[in-house]
Design a protein around this motif. Sequence first.
Motif, short mmCIF file in Angstrom:
data_model
loop_
_atom_site.label_atom_id
_atom_site.label_comp_id
_atom_site.label_asym_id
_atom_site.label_seq_id
_atom_site.Cartn_x
_atom_site.Cartn_y
_atom_site.Cartn_z
N PRO A 102 0.95 -1.74 0.07
CA PRO A 102 0.26 0.25 -0.20
C PRO A 102 1.21 1.46 -0.09
CG PRO A 102 -0.79 -1.44 1.72
CD PRO A 102 0.21 -1.60 0.87
N VAL A 103 0.24 2.25 -0.60
CA VAL A 103 1.22 3.50 -1.20
C VAL A 103 0.07 4.80 -0.58
CG1 VAL A 103 3.58 2.45 -1.74
CG2 VAL A 103 1.78 2.92 -3.12
N GLY A 104 0.13 5.43 -0.28
CA GLY A 104 0.18 7.50 -0.99
C GLY A 104 -0.91 7.38 -0.29
N THR A 194 -1.66 1.78 -4.57
CA THR A 194 -0.51 1.17 -5.25
C THR A 194 0.26 1.66 -6.07
OG1 THR A 194 -1.13 -0.02 -7.02
CG2 THR A 194 -2.00 -1.02 -5.07
N ARG A 195 2.00 1.46 -6.33
CA ARG A 195 2.10 1.71 -7.29
C ARG A 195 1.74 2.13 -8.40
NH1 ARG A 195 6.52 -1.10 -3.59
NH2 ARG A 195 7.58 0.76 -2.12
N ARG A 196 0.81 1.14 -9.01
CA ARG A 196 0.73 0.99 -10.28
C ARG A 196 -0.60 1.95 -10.78
NH1 ARG A 196 -1.45 -4.44 -12.18
NH2 ARG A 196 -2.66 -3.16 -13.44
N GLY A 197 -0.82 2.17 -8.98
CA GLY A 197 -2.48 3.13 -9.45
C GLY A 197 -3.31 2.40 -7.73
N PRO A 198 -4.33 3.11 -8.10
CA PRO A 198 -5.71 2.86 -7.32
C PRO A 198 -5.84 1.25 -7.74
CG PRO A 198 -6.02 5.21 -7.29
CD PRO A 198 -4.76 5.00 -8.43
N LEU A 199 -6.12 0.38 -7.20
CA LEU A 199 -6.75 -1.52 -7.80
C LEU A 199 -7.55 -1.75 -7.44
CD1 LEU A 199 -3.00 -2.54 -8.58
CD2 LEU A 199 -4.68 -1.71 -10.29
N PHE A 200 -8.67 -2.18 -7.25
CA PHE A 200 -9.44 -2.86 -6.85
C PHE A 200 -9.82 -4.24 -6.28
CE2 PHE A 200 -12.83 1.00 -8.94
CZ PHE A 200 -12.93 1.16 -8.18
N VAL A 201 -9.67 -4.57 -5.86
CA VAL A 201 -9.65 -6.00 -4.72
C VAL A 201 -11.27 -7.05 -4.65
CG1 VAL A 201 -7.31 -5.69 -4.02
CG2 VAL A 201 -9.70 -5.76 -2.70
N ASP A 202 -10.98 -8.12 -3.85
CA ASP A 202 -12.48 -8.65 -3.75
C ASP A 202 -13.30 -8.44 -4.52
OD1 ASP A 202 -11.05 -9.27 -1.28
OD2 ASP A 202 -12.60 -8.13 -0.35
#
Length: 277
Positions: A102-104, A194-202
């Motif tokens: 987790p970042v940002g 994340t370092r890739r930008g926001p990502l959805f989970v679940d």
Amino acid sequence: MEPTELRRAVEAARATASALGLKVDDVSVVHDSDRVALRLLPCDVLARVAPSRHLADAAFEVEVAHRLTEVDAPVAELDPRVAPRVQVRDGFALSLWTYYEPVGPEIAPADYADVLARHHAALRRIDVDAPHVTDRVAVALDGVDDPERSPELSAADRRFLHDTLGGLSAGISADRARDQLLHGEPHPGNLLGTRRGPLFVDLATCCRGPVEFDLAHGPEEAAAHYAGADPALVHRCRALNWALFSAWRWRRDDQMPDRDHWRAEGLDRVRAALDRR
């Protein structure tokens, strides 16, 4: 999970990853509820482990994630070193995912609306057999209407939840022309910075319905940044989301931490959302 079951889940994850050629010297618990998320090191894998009764849900989530990755959706990806399928070991269903540090800062409402719109665009490019939002409401209603499954729900609150779920569901299902695949529960806790930008989970909650149902899970200010969203429908969906949340908490077998607090809080949130609507 109970401590004994958690230890078994950890060992199942360790053994499964090792059998697939991934090196595991250490396991840490990232999230613990009726299912657990474990970080495996040094292979740096996130293992999602659930009792095998959740096998169908786990397989559905893996299918959705695999298809969304192929269309470059903003979602967490399965670990690319192993086949995209659910593993079964010692009474558990396991899926292996890329671990994201987790970042940002907290994701702002405008950024939330942007990533959700991109996610919805990707969802329109895949085809999976997913239930409608109203199907999920029907399941919740079954639990609310059955005193054996929700024995501690008072008669007055049972009627309130029944009427709220039924009424709001009927209103949302009246016009399905704009329905599409949705995340299902894209609340901020299911959106990682994340370092890739926001990502959805679940992704196991994927369902069909209006985009406003997803929007109602996010920050209240986000709807103003989502092109074409119907503010009145967002408010109705927000009340429905809290009614669904409250219905799950009153199930006898619900295992959410601090359940007693969230039972009362859930009902209060439903009433507040209805008042705002």
